[in-house]
Design a protein around this motif. Sequence first.
Motif, PDB file in Angstrom:
ATOM      1  N   VAL A  35       0.798  -1.220   0.000  1.00 54.67           N
ATOM      2  CA  VAL A  35       0.000   0.000   0.000  1.00 54.67           C
ATOM      3  C   VAL A  35       0.837   1.280   0.000  1.00 54.67           C
ATOM      4  O   VAL A  35       0.367   2.329  -0.435  1.00 54.67           O
ATOM      5  CB  VAL A  35      -0.959   0.001   1.213  1.00 54.67           C
ATOM      6  CG1 VAL A  35      -0.235   0.384   2.502  1.00 54.67           C
ATOM      7  CG2 VAL A  35      -2.136   0.941   0.975  1.00 54.67           C
ATOM      8  N   VAL A  36       2.070   1.235   0.466  1.00 60.75           N
ATOM      9  CA  VAL A  36       2.865   2.460   0.609  1.00 60.75           C
ATOM     10  C   VAL A  36       3.079   3.189  -0.713  1.00 60.75           C
ATOM     11  O   VAL A  36       2.966   4.422  -0.755  1.00 60.75           O
ATOM     12  CB  VAL A  36       4.203   2.157   1.314  1.00 60.75           C
ATOM     13  CG1 VAL A  36       5.182   3.326   1.179  1.00 60.75           C
ATOM     14  CG2 VAL A  36       3.964   1.876   2.786  1.00 60.75           C
ATOM     15  N   PRO A  37       3.387   2.517  -1.849  1.00 59.10           N
ATOM     16  CA  PRO A  37       3.517   3.281  -3.101  1.00 59.10           C
ATOM     17  C   PRO A  37       2.268   4.079  -3.444  1.00 59.10           C
ATOM     18  O   PRO A  37       2.357   5.220  -3.922  1.00 59.10           O
ATOM     19  CB  PRO A  37       3.795   2.185  -4.138  1.00 59.10           C
ATOM     20  CG  PRO A  37       4.464   1.100  -3.366  1.00 59.10           C
ATOM     21  CD  PRO A  37       3.778   1.099  -2.039  1.00 59.10           C
ATOM     22  N   GLY A  38       1.094   3.515  -3.204  1.00 56.33           N
ATOM     23  CA  GLY A  38      -0.134   4.262  -3.447  1.00 56.33           C
ATOM     24  C   GLY A  38      -0.290   5.437  -2.502  1.00 56.33           C
ATOM     25  O   GLY A  38      -0.771   6.512  -2.894  1.00 56.33           O
ATOM     26  N   ILE A  39       0.120   5.249  -1.249  1.00 62.92           N
ATOM     27  CA  ILE A  39       0.052   6.342  -0.267  1.00 62.92           C
ATOM     28  C   ILE A  39       0.996   7.474  -0.678  1.00 62.92           C
ATOM     29  O   ILE A  39       0.675   8.659  -0.503  1.00 62.92           O
ATOM     30  CB  ILE A  39       0.401   5.825   1.137  1.00 62.92           C
ATOM     31  CG1 ILE A  39      -0.656   4.829   1.617  1.00 62.92           C
ATOM     32  CG2 ILE A  39       0.524   6.981   2.119  1.00 62.92           C
ATOM     33  CD1 ILE A  39      -2.014   5.427   1.868  1.00 62.92           C
ATOM     34  N   ILE A  40       2.151   7.140  -1.227  1.00 62.90           N
ATOM     35  CA  ILE A  40       3.098   8.163  -1.674  1.00 62.90           C
ATOM     36  C   ILE A  40       2.471   9.017  -2.779  1.00 62.90           C
ATOM     37  O   ILE A  40       2.567  10.251  -2.769  1.00 62.90           O
ATOM     38  CB  ILE A  40       4.401   7.505  -2.162  1.00 62.90           C
ATOM     39  CG1 ILE A  40       5.155   6.901  -0.967  1.00 62.90           C
ATOM     40  CG2 ILE A  40       5.283   8.512  -2.885  1.00 62.90           C
ATOM     41  CD1 ILE A  40       6.384   6.105  -1.373  1.00 62.90           C
ATOM     42  N   VAL A  41       1.812   8.365  -3.735  1.00 64.53           N
ATOM     43  CA  VAL A  41       1.142   9.109  -4.804  1.00 64.53           C
ATOM     44  C   VAL A  41       0.003   9.945  -4.244  1.00 64.53           C
ATOM     45  O   VAL A  41      -0.198  11.104  -4.634  1.00 64.53           O
ATOM     46  CB  VAL A  41       0.631   8.136  -5.884  1.00 64.53           C
ATOM     47  CG1 VAL A  41      -0.190   8.873  -6.927  1.00 64.53           C
ATOM     48  CG2 VAL A  41       1.798   7.416  -6.542  1.00 64.53           C
ATOM     49  N   LEU A  42      -0.735   9.387  -3.303  1.00 67.16           N
ATOM     50  CA  LEU A  42      -1.825  10.130  -2.671  1.00 67.16           C
ATOM     51  C   LEU A  42      -1.299  11.340  -1.919  1.00 67.16           C
ATOM     52  O   LEU A  42      -1.896  12.419  -1.942  1.00 67.16           O
ATOM     53  CB  LEU A  42      -2.590   9.211  -1.726  1.00 67.16           C
ATOM     54  CG  LEU A  42      -3.900   9.730  -1.147  1.00 67.16           C
ATOM     55  CD1 LEU A  42      -4.926   9.911  -2.245  1.00 67.16           C
ATOM     56  CD2 LEU A  42      -4.425   8.767  -0.086  1.00 67.16           C
ATOM     57  N   CYS A  43      -0.156  11.184  -1.267  1.00 63.23           N
ATOM     58  CA  CYS A  43       0.455  12.284  -0.514  1.00 63.23           C
ATOM     59  C   CYS A  43       0.801  13.441  -1.439  1.00 63.23           C
ATOM     60  O   CYS A  43       0.589  14.611  -1.081  1.00 63.23           O
ATOM     61  CB  CYS A  43       1.708  11.780   0.197  1.00 63.23           C
ATOM     62  SG  CYS A  43       2.650  13.042   1.058  1.00 63.23           S
ATOM     63  N   SER A  44       1.318  13.139  -2.631  1.00 63.16           N
ATOM     64  CA  SER A  44       1.668  14.216  -3.558  1.00 63.16           C
ATOM     65  C   SER A  44       0.439  14.994  -3.985  1.00 63.16           C
ATOM     66  O   SER A  44       0.496  16.210  -4.186  1.00 63.16           O
ATOM     67  CB  SER A  44       2.384  13.644  -4.781  1.00 63.16           C
ATOM     68  OG  SER A  44       1.512  12.829  -5.544  1.00 63.16           O
ATOM     69  N   GLY A  45      -0.695  14.311  -4.106  1.00 64.70           N
ATOM     70  CA  GLY A  45      -1.924  15.003  -4.474  1.00 64.70           C
ATOM     71  C   GLY A  45      -2.420  15.928  -3.388  1.00 64.70           C
ATOM     72  O   GLY A  45      -2.830  17.063  -3.656  1.00 64.70           O
ATOM     73  N   PHE A  46      -2.376  15.463  -2.140  1.00 70.87           N
ATOM     74  CA  PHE A  46      -2.804  16.311  -1.033  1.00 70.87           C
ATOM     75  C   PHE A  46      -1.924  17.553  -0.928  1.00 70.87           C
ATOM     76  O   PHE A  46      -2.413  18.659  -0.691  1.00 70.87           O
ATOM     77  CB  PHE A  46      -2.738  15.527   0.289  1.00 70.87           C
ATOM     78  CG  PHE A  46      -3.949  14.691   0.552  1.00 70.87           C
ATOM     79  CD1 PHE A  46      -5.198  15.268   0.679  1.00 70.87           C
ATOM     80  CD2 PHE A  46      -3.840  13.313   0.689  1.00 70.87           C
ATOM     81  CE1 PHE A  46      -6.317  14.490   0.920  1.00 70.87           C
ATOM     82  CE2 PHE A  46      -4.957  12.538   0.924  1.00 70.87           C
ATOM     83  CZ  PHE A  46      -6.203  13.123   1.048  1.00 70.87           C
ATOM     84  N   GLY A  47      -0.618  17.374  -1.098  1.00 75.89           N
ATOM     85  CA  GLY A  47       0.279  18.518  -0.973  1.00 75.89           C
ATOM     86  C   GLY A  47       0.116  19.527  -2.084  1.00 75.89           C
ATOM     87  O   GLY A  47       0.225  20.733  -1.866  1.00 75.89           O
ATOM     88  N   ALA A  48      -0.163  19.041  -3.316  1.00 72.56           N
ATOM     89  CA  ALA A  48      -0.271  19.951  -4.459  1.00 72.56           C
ATOM     90  C   ALA A  48      -1.601  20.674  -4.510  1.00 72.56           C
ATOM     91  O   ALA A  48      -1.713  21.719  -5.159  1.00 72.56           O
ATOM     92  CB  ALA A  48      -0.063  19.175  -5.762  1.00 72.56           C
TER      93      ALA A  48
END
Length: 273
Positions: A82-95
């Motif tokens: 799940v962590v790779p998906g969380i990393i992509v999700l994190c970039s969306g929240f930050g942007a």
Amino acid sequence: MSTATRHDTIRPSAGPRTPHPGTGALTASRVFVGRSMRHSMRDGEGLFIAVLLPVMLMLLFTIVFGGEIDPGGNFVGYVDFVVPGIIVLCSGFGASSVAVSVNRDVTGGAMRRFRSLPIPAATCLVGHVAASVVRNLLATAIVVGVALILGFRPTAAPLEYLAAGALVFAWVIAITVVFAAIGLLASSPEAANGYGFIILFLPYLSPAFVPLDSLPGWLQPFAAAQPVSPLIEAVRALLFGTDPGLAPWFALAWCLGIVVVGGALIVWRFPRG
């Protein structure tokens, strides 16, 4: 000795004017990047939320749902999956905050004042994009650190780590450009935030949290074709030393296409903003 007439007077040629010091693209970009970075440092709550929400989702899926989800394959536990998906999700929240900050400059009149200055117009947005990229990379590093505490154990080689990091960096730039374009197009900060929230749903409709073949049959074609899916699959494969196939190239093509489309929207909208 003849006297020179006024027709013989040597006049300086009318060449291009020397630009005023401090109005070049690099100098103006540095000023706007510094402005946006100072705003980011003052907005500690925004950075905190950008990190807190992905961490909470990771804890939710790994601790609450992780025991019931079997990712299969080469993964020791669900946290590795799940962590790779969380990393992509994190970039969306930050942007997503870029859309709001750009729109505030547009609707509040700051962008109009900036455009009246003798500077390249595009540098008004460079600061927003650069500050968002720095903020996103910091948030991503924190999320990865929490994942390591939870048991995330990638097995990649150094070059695979670099390739995965380059893909994440390319995605951060692409999604930031999209949110900057949304900020220019939206009619208010609230609308900009709402449009950005729609994009944040993409990781949920992808193999970020469950394997692709476990999704409903009617949803699988969309999930496989959207830009987030090849990115997640490529990062996941690279971090665990498996063959990513063509996924990294598809992910890079999506990132490049998103930047081109987002940049075109900015160029079209900015002179009229």
